[in-house]
Design an enzyme around this catalytic site. Structure first.
Site, short mmCIF file in Angstrom:
data_model
loop_
_atom_site.label_atom_id
_atom_site.label_comp_id
_atom_site.label_asym_id
_atom_site.label_seq_id
_atom_site.Cartn_x
_atom_site.Cartn_y
_atom_site.Cartn_z
N VAL A 283 82.41 -41.08 79.43
CA VAL A 283 81.97 -39.71 79.74
C VAL A 283 82.55 -39.55 81.44
CG1 VAL A 283 79.88 -38.44 80.05
CG2 VAL A 283 80.27 -39.87 78.01
N ALA A 284 82.00 -40.57 82.14
CA ALA A 284 82.63 -40.37 83.46
C ALA A 284 83.98 -40.22 83.65
CB ALA A 284 82.21 -41.85 84.20
N ILE A 286 86.02 -38.40 81.81
CA ILE A 286 86.52 -37.16 81.57
C ILE A 286 85.87 -36.01 82.43
CG2 ILE A 286 86.39 -35.37 79.39
CD1 ILE A 286 85.50 -37.79 77.63
N GLU A 288 84.67 -32.96 82.53
CA GLU A 288 84.31 -31.95 81.45
C GLU A 288 84.46 -30.49 81.91
OE1 GLU A 288 82.05 -35.46 80.34
OE2 GLU A 288 82.53 -34.57 82.02
N ASP A 330 115.46 -5.72 85.57
CA ASP A 330 116.04 -4.56 85.02
C ASP A 330 116.45 -3.72 86.25
OD1 ASP A 330 117.32 -2.91 83.13
OD2 ASP A 330 115.78 -1.99 82.52
N ASN A 728 78.69 -34.13 85.90
CA ASN A 728 79.87 -33.53 85.75
C ASN A 728 79.86 -31.98 85.36
OD1 ASN A 728 81.01 -35.79 85.80
ND2 ASN A 728 81.69 -36.36 83.88
N ASP A 732 79.06 -31.08 89.68
CA ASP A 732 80.58 -31.21 89.67
C ASP A 732 81.13 -29.59 89.63
OD1 ASP A 732 80.61 -33.54 90.40
OD2 ASP A 732 81.91 -34.25 88.75
#
Length: 897
Positions: A283-284, A286, A288, A330, A728, A732
């Site tokens: 979990v740490a 990743i 998220e 173009d 997270n 975070d």
């Protein structure tokens, strides 16, 4: 019957009629039409299965980080940690919903092709004209054509009468195509196939008949639709980099988990403890918040770019545009106005360039009197020998709108700007005779009756019209046109044509009475006019901005090589003496491209007479050489390359529906300047992405280190998985979001584009991240050890100390994201209002989880003493102080070097 015919433009009209078994007067029978419909199918494109809303939603879950989050949710559920499972699933769903709603409108471009597909068409069968749905047309059908018709299929012309078609959306040619029935050489490019008409284009003048030689997929438009369908959507650079970063974090996690598991096994720890701590490590590791922050930052970028007249349909295109190294553009409607203007007039005594300013004609200074008199006579001749008609919605002189051949409309516009009352003149000069334009004589003439006598007006090919002239006018004087003067006039016309102008000559004849059958002889030559689709006024500065930013701008057009070169010089794309242009006829097929040819393509800035497939191949050459390619365009012919490019940019005003549906960005104002502004904003967004990725990864790595170290030396104080998930998703994600919404560096367009192969986190950045993570880890360990050894706190309190210290260390860490050399108290981070809002929200949420009993219980928290709170807050400041001292010291060292 032979179908499809090989190169019908190279066959005589009667041979086409014979091979496809039809009749030039009666067409085919109804029974034969039914048979051919069963044999060849309907005249509609193969339907491309549209992506369902469910599929668009499922795609949002296609990411290594999301896979890892799902795995974490399953493991948490297995250990009956329902709250943690729900929290992880909420993260996944939020990210998916944001991406879904922002990208839902990015549908298949085939919808636009289908809209172009269903029209009513007139057809001659069994000698009778009838209207039927265009999808019922079959090869061999005889179709009459008139001004205003949308051409329902590809066909070989068998009858023409001053027939002109607008093929700009298919070929890129801004001037109308004059049609004829003569056979052409094999290998003639589509822009020069004057005996053919093509599905989706329109008739703007004259009339004629065609025999259908191609329906559905066998049309030029059908070929383009298949190219659009086959051009694979490329994975954007940002997606590739985020996926690569995710994989690296997964390997770091597995490595740290293995170290902890082996250490725990040697120490004789319980298997359940090892598994629970391993889950905490996973979990740490990743981040998220990464997919959510990236999605929101890009979405915010979309909103800002919309204010800058750029509608972004695909989220990742925001950042991808910022890394663009080549813009393939173009010409018609993108670099030019897609409006025909009279650019240069050539008279016997001098050449004159004029321009219209505020609806008033402006002459350059020093124009001699004879040229002014010739100019007035030329304008009179131009509006008399003219079939353009006044539009019904015209209101006044300044807003007068004529429709018809763009060159004839341009003649009316310049006459009105010169102050002529065209309506009065047309009433005074009553048309009593006409010689219509044809490809055989290459000119047009009209005979008019006035109270003072008859007046003949003529315009056409310089060479052909001069053959009808016996005199030449120079001001008030008329003299005999001798061979020497003819050569000089022809030489002038060749020079004008070489500069990319379409040149027409003008002549007249006046007498008491003129023979209606012989008024086109003994004409008096007046002068020539050169017509051009002029460049947009803001283009030159925009191209210069792109050059300063290290972006190569390349023109790819279906227009004439000299016209392309002329426009390229005017907009500053190439130098004035540059003659380097590659035509579609010269380009080898993609599977025959040698190394030398590839280099030649990379070194060329102007491509002319290019087919849609060749535009696709040119884009591919630049991509294979490592460039991030942006393709701009507005026509059907641009659609395949728009899809193939890393970023497809369509014109919102002039763009066809096909181009808009295919592109990932649409310019509301059709301005190339908006592209340069969008590129600048894309670069700013990448800088913001880089900042918040560094912030998130350094925070997550510190969590990995803390869990690993505490798991070995102080297992009771190890952070719980749900505590890490809270960090997270709260402490975070909000600061990271704030970094993603910052204004960025304002000097981004003064540097070359970054290397597309460069990762979001470079090796140097990894060293910086390691330093950040180590300082955060050290602060948390110091706080835990102090409370354990000095304050004699229990394991639960030490766990809470680790949680609080890590929370505030990460919040203060956001200020370390300022650029090197910036002041501590005055930089882009401290000036970012979103950062302060994020800090207030995160601090409030942290205090709230300690204040609310239910939340304390869920996260495993306790009521702590004031002394512990003071210790944790003070220690939380250590990484910020350490990093700022390091930055100041390293900045001085770099300045000395």
């Amino acid at each position: 019957m032979k179908y499809p015919l090989d190169h019908p433009f190279s066959l005589a009209a009667e041979d086409v009629v014979k091979q496809i078994q039809t009749d030039i007067h009666k067409g085919i029978s109804q029974n034969e039409a039914v048979k051919r419909s069963e044999m060849y199918g309907p005249n509609i494109f193969k339907r491309q299965k549209q992506k369902s809303l469910w599929w668009i939603m499922l795609v949002q879950f296609k990411s290594p980080i999301v896979y890892l989050l799902f795995f974490g949710a399953v493991v948490s559920l297995y250990f009956k940690d329902v709250l943690e499972t729900i929290a992880i699933l909420v993260v996944i769903v939020i990210n998916a919903l944001i991406g879904f709603f922002m990208e839902m409108q990015a549908r298949s471009s085939m919808n636009a092709l289908k809209k172009m597909d269903i029209i009513l068409a007139r057809v001659i069968r069994e000698g009778k004209t009838r209207a039927i749905p265009s999808e019922q047309l079959v090869p061999g059908d005889l179709v009459p054509l008139e001004a205003g018709d949308i051409i329902p299929a590809d066909g070989r012309l068998v009858v023409v009468n001053r027939l002109q078609c607008d093929e700009s959306s298919l070929t890129g040619e801004s001037l109308p195509s004059d049609k004829a029935i003569d056979a052409l050489k094999e290998g003639t490019v589509i822009g020069d196939q004057h005996n053919m008409v093509f599905k989706g284009t329109s008739v703007i003048n004259g009339n004629g008949k065609m025999v259908i030689t191609g329906i559905a997929a066998q049309t030029q438009l059908g070929t383009i639709s298949s190219l659009v369908a086959s051009a694979a959507d490329t994975i954007t650079p940002l997606d590739k980099k985020l996926n690569k970063l995710s994989r690296k974090l997964i390997w770091i996690t597995l490595g740290m988990t293995a170290i902890f598991a082996v250490t725990g096994f040697i120490q004789g720890k319980a298997l359940l403890t090892i598994i629970e701590t391993s889950i905490a490590l996973a979990v740490a590791a990743i981040p998220e918040g990464l997919p959510i922050v990236a999605t929101v930052a890009l979405s915010y970028g979309m909103l800002l770019m919309a204010k800058r007249n750029a509608i972004v349909k695909k989220l990742s295109s925001v950042e991808t545009l910022g890394s663009t190294g080549v813009i393939l553009t173009d010409k018609t409607g993108t670099l030019t106005e897609n409006k025909i203007h009279a650019d240069t007039f050539a008279f016997p005594d001098e050449n004159v360039k004029v321009h219209i300013e505020d609806h008033v004609l402006k002459f350059p200074e020093g124009v001699i009197k004879s040229s002014v008199e010739n100019f007035n006579k030329l304008l009179l001749t131009g509006i008399l020998c003219n079939d353009a008609v006044l539009s019904p919605n015209a209101k006044n002189k300044d807003n007068t709108k004529y429709s018809g051949d763009p060159v004839e409309v341009a003649l009316f516009q310049i006459a009105i700007a010169a102050g002529l009352d065209t309506a009065v003149l047309l009433k005074q000069y009553v048309r009593i005779g006409e010689v219509p334009f044809s490809s055989e004589i290459m000119m047009m003439g009209t005979l008019h009756r006035t109270p003072a006598g008859d007046f003949a007006a003529a315009k056409g090919s310089v060479e052909q019209l001069l053959e009808k002239c016996s005199n030449v006018q120079s001001g008030a004087h008329i003299k005999v046109l001798d061979s020497k003067e003819k050569k000089e006039i022809l030489s002038k016309s060749e020079q004008m044509a070489t500069s990319g102008l379409r040149v027409l000559a003008f002549a007249y004849r006046s007498a008491k009475s003129l023979d209606a059958k012989d008024f086109m002889n003994n004409l008096t030559y007046i002068g020539m006019a050169g017509f051009l689709d002029p460049p947009r006024t803001d283009i030159k500065g925009a191209i210069l901005n792109c050059r300063n930013a290290g972006i190569k701008v390349v023109m790819i057009t279906g227009d004439h090589p000299q016209t392309a070169l002329n426009i390229a010089r005017k907009v500053g794309l190439i130098e004035q003496d540059n003659q380097k242009v590659i035509t579609g006829k010269e380009l080898p097929k993609s599977d025959s491209l040698t190394k030398e040819w590839r280099q030649r393509i990379l070194d060329t800035a102007v491509f002319a007479r290019a087919s849609p497939k060749q535009k696709l191949e040119i884009a591919d050459v630049f991509q294979q050489d490592g460039f991030i390619v942006a393709m701009t365009g507005d026509g059907v012919n641009d659609a395949p390359a728009l899809k193939k490019a890393d970023v497809g940019i369509a014109m919102g005003i002039r763009g066809t529906q096909v181009a808009k549906e295919t592109a990932s960005i649409i310019l509301k104002d059709d301005s190339f300047t908006s592209i340069a502004e969008a590129v600048a904003h894309g670069r700013e967004i990448f800088q913001n992405i880089q900042k918040f990725v560094v912030y998130l990864v350094s925070c997550n790595l510190s969590e990995i280190f803390i869990v690993t170290i505490l798991g070995i030396v102080m297992p009771g104080a190890t952070l719980l998985p749900l505590q890490i998930l809270f960090l997270n998703m709260v402490t975070d994600i909000f600061p990271a979001l704030a970094l993603g919404l910052g204004s960025g560096d304002q000097t981004v367009m003064q540097r070359p584009p970054r290397d597309p192969k460069m990762n979001i986190i470079t090796n140097k950045k990894w060293l910086t991240i390691a330093l950040y993570s180590a300082s955060i880890t050290a602060a948390v360990i110091i706080a835990v050890v102090y409370c354990k050894e000095v304050l004699h706190s229990d394991d639960r309190t030490c766990n809470n100390v680790a949680f609080i210290t890590l929370t505030f260390t990460q919040l203060f860490h956001v200020f370390n994201m300022s650029s090197a050399g910036d002041q501590l108290l005055n930089n882009e981070i401290t000036r970012n209002k979103f950062v302060w809002i994020a800090l207030i929200i995160c601090s409030s949420l942290t205090f709230m989880v300690f204040a609310v009993p239910g939340m304390r219980l869920v996260l495993g928290l306790s009521v702590l003493s004031l002394k512990i709170w003071i210790v944790t807050i003070i220690v939380s400041l250590l990484p910020l102080i350490t990093i700022q001292i390091y930055k100041a010291f390293s900045g001085k060292q770099q300045a000395k070097a």
